[in-house]
Design a protein around this motif. Sequence first.
Motif, mmCIF file in Angstrom:
data_model
loop_
_atom_site.group_PDB
_atom_site.id
_atom_site.type_symbol
_atom_site.label_atom_id
_atom_site.label_comp_id
_atom_site.label_asym_id
_atom_site.label_seq_id
_atom_site.Cartn_x
_atom_site.Cartn_y
_atom_site.Cartn_z
ATOM 1 N N CYS A 72 5.499 -4.400 -11.122
ATOM 2 C CA CYS A 72 4.062 -4.114 -11.274
ATOM 3 C C CYS A 72 3.818 -2.624 -11.488
ATOM 4 C CB CYS A 72 3.293 -4.600 -10.046
ATOM 5 S SG CYS A 72 3.137 -6.392 -9.952
ATOM 6 N N LEU A 73 4.557 -1.786 -10.760
ATOM 7 C CA LEU A 73 4.370 -0.343 -10.914
ATOM 8 C C LEU A 73 4.857 0.156 -12.274
ATOM 9 C CD1 LEU A 73 5.024 0.796 -7.268
ATOM 10 C CD2 LEU A 73 3.048 1.459 -8.655
ATOM 11 N N VAL A 74 5.950 -0.406 -12.763
ATOM 12 C CA VAL A 74 6.436 -0.012 -14.095
ATOM 13 C C VAL A 74 5.447 -0.473 -15.173
ATOM 14 C CG1 VAL A 74 8.249 -0.397 -15.824
ATOM 15 C CG2 VAL A 74 8.869 0.112 -13.457
ATOM 16 N N GLN A 75 4.937 -1.698 -15.033
ATOM 17 C CA GLN A 75 3.936 -2.189 -15.991
ATOM 18 C C GLN A 75 2.698 -1.308 -15.971
ATOM 19 O OE1 GLN A 75 4.002 -4.850 -18.264
ATOM 20 N NE2 GLN A 75 6.180 -4.717 -17.806
ATOM 21 N N TRP A 76 2.258 -0.934 -14.771
ATOM 22 C CA TRP A 76 1.104 -0.030 -14.670
ATOM 23 C C TRP A 76 1.409 1.306 -15.354
ATOM 24 C CZ3 TRP A 76 1.516 4.700 -12.130
ATOM 25 C CH2 TRP A 76 0.369 5.496 -12.257
ATOM 26 N N LEU A 77 2.597 1.860 -15.089
ATOM 27 C CA LEU A 77 2.990 3.140 -15.679
ATOM 28 C C LEU A 77 2.884 3.096 -17.200
ATOM 29 C CD1 LEU A 77 4.308 5.992 -15.177
ATOM 30 C CD2 LEU A 77 6.507 4.858 -15.526
ATOM 31 N N MET A 78 3.290 1.980 -17.784
ATOM 32 C CA MET A 78 3.289 1.849 -19.241
ATOM 33 C C MET A 78 1.870 1.773 -19.820
ATOM 34 S SD MET A 78 6.301 2.191 -20.150
ATOM 35 C CE MET A 78 7.490 2.691 -18.925
ATOM 36 N N THR A 79 0.891 1.400 -18.997
ATOM 37 C CA THR A 79 -0.490 1.377 -19.499
ATOM 38 C C THR A 79 -1.044 2.793 -19.641
ATOM 39 O OG1 THR A 79 -1.615 1.344 -17.333
ATOM 40 C CG2 THR A 79 -0.944 -0.805 -18.280
ATOM 41 N N ASP A 80 -0.498 3.726 -18.833
ATOM 42 C CA ASP A 80 -0.955 5.114 -18.821
ATOM 43 C C ASP A 80 -2.445 5.225 -18.482
ATOM 44 O OD1 ASP A 80 -0.279 7.804 -18.921
ATOM 45 O OD2 ASP A 80 -0.894 8.021 -21.008
ATOM 46 N N LYS A 81 -2.920 4.313 -17.612
ATOM 47 C CA LYS A 81 -4.332 4.314 -17.216
ATOM 48 C C LYS A 81 -4.449 4.289 -15.698
ATOM 49 C CE LYS A 81 -5.994 2.041 -21.398
ATOM 50 N NZ LYS A 81 -6.526 0.802 -21.989
ATOM 51 N N ASN A 127 0.832 -1.213 0.000
ATOM 52 C CA ASN A 127 0.000 0.000 0.000
ATOM 53 C C ASN A 127 0.863 1.257 0.000
ATOM 54 O OD1 ASN A 127 -2.383 -1.442 0.011
ATOM 55 N ND2 ASN A 127 -2.704 -1.265 2.214
ATOM 56 N N SER A 128 1.952 1.208 0.758
ATOM 57 C CA SER A 128 2.844 2.351 0.855
ATOM 58 C C SER A 128 3.595 2.585 -0.458
ATOM 59 C CB SER A 128 3.836 2.132 1.996
ATOM 60 O OG SER A 128 4.560 3.292 2.251
ATOM 61 N N ALA A 129 3.896 1.504 -1.172
ATOM 62 C CA ALA A 129 4.570 1.625 -2.473
ATOM 63 C C ALA A 129 3.602 2.129 -3.543
ATOM 64 C CB ALA A 129 5.172 0.288 -2.883
ATOM 65 N N PHE A 130 2.373 1.612 -3.512
ATOM 66 C CA PHE A 130 1.334 2.039 -4.455
ATOM 67 C C PHE A 130 0.583 3.237 -3.845
ATOM 68 C CE2 PHE A 130 2.140 -2.078 -6.239
ATOM 69 C CZ PHE A 130 1.662 -2.075 -7.541
ATOM 70 N N VAL A 131 1.251 4.380 -3.752
ATOM 71 C CA VAL A 131 0.678 5.531 -3.050
ATOM 72 C C VAL A 131 -0.584 6.042 -3.761
ATOM 73 C CG1 VAL A 131 1.247 7.708 -1.928
ATOM 74 C CG2 VAL A 131 3.079 6.232 -2.700
ATOM 75 N N SER A 132 -0.418 6.461 -5.000
ATOM 76 C CA SER A 132 -1.529 6.963 -5.813
ATOM 77 C C SER A 132 -1.036 7.032 -7.251
ATOM 78 C CB SER A 132 -1.952 8.368 -5.357
ATOM 79 O OG SER A 132 -0.955 9.314 -5.695
ATOM 80 N N PRO A 133 -1.945 7.020 -8.218
ATOM 81 C CA PRO A 133 -1.498 7.116 -9.615
ATOM 82 C C PRO A 133 -0.622 8.349 -9.868
ATOM 83 C CG PRO A 133 -3.801 6.472 -9.552
ATOM 84 C CD PRO A 133 -3.404 6.798 -8.132
ATOM 85 N N GLU A 134 -1.012 9.504 -9.331
ATOM 86 C CA GLU A 134 -0.263 10.738 -9.589
ATOM 87 C C GLU A 134 1.154 10.666 -9.012
ATOM 88 O OE1 GLU A 134 -4.419 10.963 -9.688
ATOM 89 O OE2 GLU A 134 -3.283 10.718 -7.817
#
Length: 198
Positions: A168-177, A91-98
């Motif tokens: 997981c965070l880098v993969q999410w970043l690449m989706t841009d969603k 949870n602490s790593a996945f703070v918020s999309p922004e």
Amino acid sequence: MVRYKKSEEKRKQILFAAFQALSELGYDSVTLQVIADHAKVSKGVVHYYFESKEAVLVELLEWLTAKIFEKEFAAVQEQTTATGKLQAYINSAFVSPEKNRAFYRVYLDFLAKASRNSVYREINQRFYDNCTSISTEVLLLGQQEGIFSLNLAAEQTAPIIRAIIDGCLVQWLMTDKDELHAGFKESCYVTIMKVLGV
């Protein structure tokens, strides 16, 4: 004492401006003038606190990684069970999309340079050593609680936990969603639990 405090505040203002500039423009486009513009100060003021762009960016990477580790460590310490600690860590790593977008844009730029920059590499290694200490704490507690597999050695498994989080965070970043952020966080937790033998 007041002067020292003002000096520290000005340094932080410049570092935060450098972070914003890197996030928006990318490493190669950032100059001392760009940092000064983002900080709303003159280039001379930036030069007073930092002798070069490189000096600003070295301190920025130190500051960013230390701040992230402190927040993640504090979140984990508030929990008493292994699964609670793991959930708090994620949870602490996945703070918020922004916030994740801003950080990983900057962090990936630093990593791209780290293979040729020993100072960046050393700072990043300290960050990963700190992350490994969190993962080790979670793993060993889970083994004591009888939840995680006893066949897992901390030296091999602990670094994998951070690798999954960052992956997981880098993969999410690449989706841009932004709307996929929560799903990637959940997948991260499920994947780590599988690695831990749950």
